[in-house]
Write an enzyme that holds these catalytic residues in place. Structure first.
Site, PDB file in Angstrom:
ATOM      1  N   ILE A 250      -7.808   0.663  10.502  1.00 16.48           N
ATOM      2  CA  ILE A 250      -8.942   1.504  10.455  1.00 16.48           C
ATOM      3  C   ILE A 250     -10.142   1.070   9.657  1.00 16.48           C
ATOM      4  CG2 ILE A 250      -7.190   3.452  10.542  1.00 16.48           C
ATOM      5  CD1 ILE A 250      -7.140   3.670   7.690  1.00 16.48           C
TER       6      ILE A 250
ATOM      7  N   TYR B  27      -8.585   8.452  10.604  1.00 19.17           N
ATOM      8  CA  TYR B  27      -8.046   8.600  11.988  1.00 19.17           C
ATOM      9  C   TYR B  27      -9.030   9.727  12.662  1.00 19.17           C
ATOM     10  CZ  TYR B  27      -4.216   6.033  10.674  1.00 19.17           C
ATOM     11  OH  TYR B  27      -3.448   4.873  10.323  1.00 19.17           O
TER      12      TYR B  27
ATOM     13  N   PHE C 185      -5.631   6.084  -0.146  1.00 16.79           N
ATOM     14  CA  PHE C 185      -4.610   4.784  -0.329  1.00 16.79           C
ATOM     15  C   PHE C 185      -4.734   4.184  -1.655  1.00 16.79           C
ATOM     16  CE2 PHE C 185      -3.202   4.291   3.920  1.00 16.79           C
ATOM     17  CZ  PHE C 185      -4.309   5.004   4.739  1.00 16.79           C
TER      18      PHE C 185
ATOM     19  N   PHE D 275       2.071   9.899   3.522  1.00 22.08           N
ATOM     20  CA  PHE D 275       2.457   9.532   5.179  1.00 22.08           C
ATOM     21  C   PHE D 275       2.827   8.142   5.654  1.00 22.08           C
ATOM     22  CE2 PHE D 275      -1.554   7.425   5.799  1.00 22.08           C
ATOM     23  CZ  PHE D 275      -2.134   8.060   4.993  1.00 22.08           C
ATOM     24  N   ASP D 276       2.651   7.295   4.780  1.00 27.85           N
ATOM     25  CA  ASP D 276       3.075   5.979   4.968  1.00 27.85           C
ATOM     26  C   ASP D 276       3.004   4.999   3.736  1.00 27.85           C
ATOM     27  OD1 ASP D 276       1.647   3.219   7.406  1.00 27.85           O
ATOM     28  OD2 ASP D 276       3.801   3.626   6.284  1.00 27.85           O
TER      29      ASP D 276
ATOM     30  N   TYR E 266       0.593  -1.249   0.045  1.00 29.04           N
ATOM     31  CA  TYR E 266       0.057  -0.163  -0.061  1.00 29.04           C
ATOM     32  C   TYR E 266       0.950   1.134  -0.087  1.00 29.04           C
ATOM     33  CZ  TYR E 266       1.020   0.513   5.063  1.00 29.04           C
ATOM     34  OH  TYR E 266       1.706   0.559   6.117  1.00 29.04           O
TER      35      TYR E 266
END
Length: 357
Positions: free
Chosen positions: A298, A324, A341, A279-280, A268
């Site tokens: 999540i 979040y 995502f 961010f990731d 991902y």
């Protein structure tokens, strides 16, 4: 879901050996028992190795706890390996499962062929029960030293065959049997790599065919539709789910479908919709794995990954309540942030009971 059959399945796993196979018939493991005479007063751990080469402990056994109730199901085509870490010998037992077939005509044939079907069923049941009892024969159980010795023996025998053409048929058959045993122990990655190369060659050739025959619209229309979806992800259809989440199928997979309760492995990349700041990400190495629908991730992931197939890719746009929320995840994710995502399904595992990855 697969239903159990009254056909026994069993496997004896000895220490310092690997028992690996590709599942030929679906089966379920319900019990793991330690052989007391081999325990030696120590803990023996039963491990399973899956397609992604990761090992998982499924039971820790000793003289105080010499049996463990399990509920593990395996589908046809899965590649698995059992082994024991410790001095003890572990006996695995369970039953074969009914394959997922779409049949429904058996009841119409039973009335007209009752006598013949009874005889055939008894013969088939005897064969299936023998197959269940002899299931252990399909497992490759070799110590590393045995494997190297057999490989060396095959190489020496093949050299002798090339120099001596007058060998009799019995020598040739023994060589072939030995080669077959070594080939079964070889890693299965070569087959996967070959299949990937064939797929890449087919996808590279298909656009050329479309260019050569632009007039045959009726013939080429079905082939063009999925290619456009794969090459232009921006034009893929969008689906809005409850809660405002947007799901786009960029590439539709062809493998096992992910359902609630399954274990999944994902690549991902995530970024903020407002400024495209990443961010990731997890796009190489071992996939990120979790149990779908169990609240381990999540909410947007638990909803958006359902229905994906192995090899498929999706883009998930999550409003803040499915990400979040109002608190965010400082410092990378601010409060009330909309997240995007790109996810890719790498594997799907079907587990029975309350097993967790």
């Amino acid at each position: 879901m697969d239903t159990p059959r009254n056909i026994f399945w069993g496997l004896v796993v000895k220490p310092n050996k690997r028992y690996e196979t590709e599942v030929q018939e679906p089966f379920r493991i319900t019990k793991a028992c330690l052989e007391p005479s081999t325990a030696d007063g120590k803990v023996s751990s039963l491990l399973i190795e899956c397609d992604n080469n990761e090992e998982f402990i499924i039971a820790n056994l000793n003289l105080k706890n010499f049996n463990e109730t399990l509920d593990l199901a395996f589908n046809e085509g899965e590649k698995i390996c059992f082994k024991v870490d410790g001095p003890g010998t572990v006996h695995l037992t369970g039953n074969l499962l009914e394959p997922e077939d779409g049949g429904g005509m058996d009841s119409m044939v039973e009335d007209s062929e009752s006598e013949e079907s009874e005889e055939e069923e008894t013969d088939e049941n005897i064969k299936k029960r023998k197959k269940g009892l002899d299931f252990q024969k399909g497992w490759n159980s070799m110590e590393s030293k045995d494997v190297e010795a057999k490989k060396a023996k095959v190489e020496s025998e093949s050299d002798d065959d090339s120099n001596d053409d007058s060998d009799d048929s019995e020598g040739e058959s023994s060589d072939d049997n030995m080669k077959d045993e070594v080939e079964e122990i070889e890693p299965l990655k070569k087959v996967e790599e070959k299949s990937k190369k064939v797929e890449t060659k087919q996808t590279s050739k298909s656009p050329k065919q479309d260019v050569k025959t632009p007039k045959d619209k009726d013939v080429q229309t079905p082939a063009k539709t999925p290619k456009k979806d794969a090459q232009t992800p921006g034009k893929t259809p969008k689906t809005t789910l409850k809660g405002g989440m947007i799901v786009e199928d960029v590439v539709v997979g062809t493998g096992q479908e992910a359902k609630k309760g399954n274990g999944v492995g994902m690549f991902y990349r995530g970024w903020l919709k407002t400024n495209n700041k990443q961010f990731d990400a997890c796009q190489t190495g071992k996939p990120f794995k979790f149990k779908l629908g169990a609240g381990q991730v999540i909410k947007g992931w638990d909803l958006g990954v359902v229905g994906m197939k192995v090899g498929g890719k999706r883009r998930l746009t999550l409003p803040a309540p499915l990400g979040y929320g109002s608190s965010g995840a400082p410092p990378d994710i601010p409060p009330n942030a909309t997240l995007v995502f790109d996810v890719e399904c790498k594997f799907v595992k079907v587990y029975g009971g309350n097993n967790v990855l």
